[in-house]
Design a protein around this motif. Structure first.
Motif, mmCIF file in Angstrom:
data_model
loop_
_atom_site.group_PDB
_atom_site.id
_atom_site.type_symbol
_atom_site.label_atom_id
_atom_site.label_comp_id
_atom_site.label_asym_id
_atom_site.label_seq_id
_atom_site.Cartn_x
_atom_site.Cartn_y
_atom_site.Cartn_z
ATOM 1 N N LEU A 138 10.535 14.972 -5.313
ATOM 2 C CA LEU A 138 9.790 13.840 -4.789
ATOM 3 C C LEU A 138 10.720 12.826 -4.139
ATOM 4 O O LEU A 138 11.835 12.600 -4.617
ATOM 5 N N HIS A 139 10.239 12.213 -3.071
ATOM 6 C CA HIS A 139 11.029 11.249 -2.323
ATOM 7 C C HIS A 139 10.155 10.056 -1.964
ATOM 8 O O HIS A 139 8.944 10.181 -1.785
ATOM 9 N N LEU A 140 10.810 8.917 -1.808
ATOM 10 C CA LEU A 140 10.142 7.690 -1.422
ATOM 11 C C LEU A 140 10.607 7.314 -0.022
ATOM 12 O O LEU A 140 11.803 7.162 0.226
ATOM 13 N N VAL A 141 9.648 7.186 0.896
ATOM 14 C CA VAL A 141 9.954 6.917 2.297
ATOM 15 C C VAL A 141 9.292 5.612 2.720
ATOM 16 O O VAL A 141 8.108 5.383 2.434
ATOM 17 N N SER A 142 10.037 4.766 3.392
ATOM 18 C CA SER A 142 9.474 3.527 3.911
ATOM 19 C C SER A 142 8.535 3.830 5.080
ATOM 20 O O SER A 142 8.810 4.717 5.893
ATOM 21 N N ILE A 167 5.622 5.765 1.198
ATOM 22 C CA ILE A 167 4.951 7.058 1.105
ATOM 23 C C ILE A 167 5.732 7.933 0.127
ATOM 24 O O ILE A 167 6.957 8.068 0.242
ATOM 25 N N VAL A 168 5.022 8.521 -0.823
ATOM 26 C CA VAL A 168 5.627 9.478 -1.749
ATOM 27 C C VAL A 168 5.496 10.859 -1.131
ATOM 28 O O VAL A 168 4.378 11.312 -0.836
ATOM 29 N N VAL A 169 6.607 11.527 -0.924
ATOM 30 C CA VAL A 169 6.627 12.809 -0.228
ATOM 31 C C VAL A 169 7.190 13.889 -1.147
ATOM 32 O O VAL A 169 8.221 13.686 -1.805
ATOM 33 N N ALA A 170 6.526 15.023 -1.180
ATOM 34 C CA ALA A 170 7.035 16.188 -1.912
ATOM 35 C C ALA A 170 7.638 17.171 -0.918
ATOM 36 O O ALA A 170 7.026 17.480 0.110
ATOM 37 N N GLY A 202 5.603 21.708 6.006
ATOM 38 C CA GLY A 202 6.569 21.707 4.909
ATOM 39 C C GLY A 202 7.736 20.800 5.227
ATOM 40 O O GLY A 202 8.108 20.633 6.401
ATOM 41 N N VAL A 203 8.290 20.187 4.196
ATOM 42 C CA VAL A 203 9.373 19.219 4.358
ATOM 43 C C VAL A 203 10.599 19.709 3.604
ATOM 44 O O VAL A 203 10.497 20.184 2.461
ATOM 45 N N THR A 204 11.754 19.602 4.241
ATOM 46 C CA THR A 204 13.016 19.951 3.591
ATOM 47 C C THR A 204 13.856 18.693 3.419
ATOM 48 O O THR A 204 13.775 17.758 4.220
ATOM 49 N N ALA A 205 14.667 18.684 2.376
ATOM 50 C CA ALA A 205 15.524 17.531 2.083
ATOM 51 C C ALA A 205 16.971 17.969 2.033
ATOM 52 O O ALA A 205 17.307 19.010 1.452
ATOM 53 N N SER A 206 17.834 17.156 2.653
ATOM 54 C CA SER A 206 19.265 17.434 2.628
ATOM 55 C C SER A 206 20.026 16.149 2.916
ATOM 56 O O SER A 206 19.748 15.465 3.915
ATOM 57 N N GLY A 207 20.959 15.814 2.032
ATOM 58 C CA GLY A 207 21.789 14.642 2.252
ATOM 59 C C GLY A 207 21.024 13.339 2.348
ATOM 60 O O GLY A 207 21.399 12.463 3.131
ATOM 61 N N LYS A 231 0.843 -1.186 0.000
ATOM 62 C CA LYS A 231 0.000 0.000 0.000
ATOM 63 C C LYS A 231 0.884 1.242 0.000
ATOM 64 O O LYS A 231 1.965 1.246 0.598
ATOM 65 N N ALA A 232 0.413 2.271 -0.666
ATOM 66 C CA ALA A 232 1.200 3.503 -0.753
ATOM 67 C C ALA A 232 0.381 4.699 -0.294
ATOM 68 O O ALA A 232 -0.840 4.748 -0.490
ATOM 69 N N GLY A 233 1.058 5.656 0.323
ATOM 70 C CA GLY A 233 0.443 6.922 0.685
ATOM 71 C C GLY A 233 1.129 8.041 -0.068
ATOM 72 O O GLY A 233 2.215 7.858 -0.629
ATOM 73 N N VAL A 234 0.509 9.195 -0.100
ATOM 74 C CA VAL A 234 1.129 10.365 -0.731
ATOM 75 C C VAL A 234 1.014 11.559 0.208
ATOM 76 O O VAL A 234 -0.029 11.779 0.826
ATOM 77 N N ALA A 235 2.094 12.301 0.321
ATOM 78 C CA ALA A 235 2.143 13.491 1.168
ATOM 79 C C ALA A 235 2.563 14.665 0.302
ATOM 80 O O ALA A 235 3.743 15.022 0.239
ATOM 81 N N ILE A 236 1.593 15.246 -0.390
ATOM 82 C CA ILE A 236 1.883 16.351 -1.309
ATOM 83 C C ILE A 236 0.913 17.513 -1.096
ATOM 84 O O ILE A 236 0.780 18.372 -1.964
#
Length: 365
Positions: free
Chosen positions: A170-174, A161-164, A137-142, A120-125
């Motif tokens: 876009l990122h994929l998170v377990s 979960i697909v996260v923006a 809001g989500v920030t990405a680094s490293g 199953k997948a979720g989306v956080a956008i």
């Protein structure tokens, strides 16, 4: 030129409708809502048996590679039966994200599992689609994510979960990633799960093998069309229930459906909601055949259907009189589903502004 559904599409919709009539009657929906279940296992399994989770997955990854219009027909039936089962994120938005921006390895790992219903997948956008609220809001680094995402769809029990992030990547998170906290949110609609996701140095895989920005736009457009179709199905069920009630309920020794005022209310509901069907079909068709129009048509379809859905929900309840507000008839499940659909992935006001910007009639924020 074909302006109607193909025989295969009619068969698809009738198959889903027949299945949901068996596995998701009102008594089942009510029982799930009372337990706080927004994902009923056997309803989800029945949908998996029909193959609906593989609709948007390419054939080479075990799916059927179908069009968004096909998915919209399924979403309409899910709204009609207020089914407590994930579909928009797992079957539509997440597969589009992974197929559009995922690496070959990511696609091979997850798309077959999504298609079969194994994962199953979720989306956080929500922040990208509806605008960020204060503190969200989500920030990405490293390769790590930090921050908070609100109103994630179908993420409460998701395997991935697909996260923006704030930059639109876009990122994929377990689902069991260290540092990820999932908080189930309470909304008016007890048939659909919403989750607040908190990220504290959470490891994530970037979805960067394709055009992430274009993929995010397609996810938003597809999600909006699905929500519009869901509202269409819920609205038509409310109309049918109102007409049936008007044909049974008596006042002054006459069924209330014989009164001109009630006739007009029922006729007006149908006249307002039915044109939304062609608008939704066109938006779904544009998604696959006319990508330059997809964003505009998705915004129009969801905004207009949301307004008409609200009118139908209110009027159908009024036709039922005082009984319409009781739990006995259960009208409130459809009423509240329509209400939440209205706000997810952009309110009508926001969508009309987006449409005006796309048409050059307004300045971007």
């Amino acid at each position: 030129m074909e302006f109607g559904l193909s025989e295969d599409q009619k068969l698809l919709q009738e198959s889903v409708r027949g299945t949901l009539e068996k596995v998701s009657p009102l008594e089942r929906v009510r029982a799930a809502a009372e337990k706080g279940e927004t994902e009923v296992a056997d309803i989800a399994q029945a949908l998996a048996d029909l193959g609906v989770f593989g609709m948007m997955v390419p054939e080479r990854h075990g799916g059927m590679g179908m069009a968004l219009l096909d998915a919209a027909l399924v979403a309409e039936m899910l709204g009609r039966h207020v089914a407590p089962a994930g579909f928009i994120a797992t079957a539509v938005m997440a597969p589009l994200a992974i197929a559009g921006a995922g690496s070959e390895a990511q696609q091979e790992k997850w798309l077959p599992k999504l298609a079969s219903g194994e994962a199953k997948a979720g989306v956080a956008i929500a922040e990208a689609a509806s605008g960020a609220r204060e503190g969200a809001g989500v920030t990405a680094s490293g390769g790590k994510l930090n921050g908070k995402s609100l109103f994630a769809l179908e993420a409460e029990n998701a395997d991935i979960i697909v996260v923006a992030d704030k930059a639109g990547a876009l990122h994929l998170v377990s689902g069991d990633a260290k540092g990820l906290t999932r908080i189930q949110l309470t909304s008016i609609d007890l048939t659909r799960g919403l989750t607040e996701l908190q990220f504290d140095n959470v490891e994530a895989e970037a979805l960067s093998s394709g055009d992430a920005a274009a993929t995010l736009r397609r996810m938003v457009d597809a999600g909006r069309v699905m929500l519009a179709a869901d509202t269409l199905g819920a609205g038509w069920m409310m109309i049918e229930k109102a007409v049936a009630y008007a044909g049974e309920r008596k006042q002054f020794n006459r069924v209330i459906g014989s009164f001109q005022a009630v006739k007009h209310m029922c006729a007006e509901m149908a006249a307002e909601l039915e044109p939304c069907r062609s608008l939704i079909w066109y938006a779904a068709h544009a998604f696959d055949a006319m990508p330059e129009e997809a964003g505009l048509m998705a915004a129009h379809a969801k905004a207009h259907t949301a307004e008409m859905g609200r009118f139908v929900a209110r009027t159908a309840t009024e036709v039922h009189g005082g009984m319409g507000f009781t739990d006995l008839l259960g009208l409130h499940y459809w009423f509240k589903r329509i209400g939440l659909d209205r706000q997810l992935l952009g309110s009508p006001e926001r969508l009309r502004h987006e449409a005006a910007v796309l048409q050059g009639w307004a300045a971007a924020d």
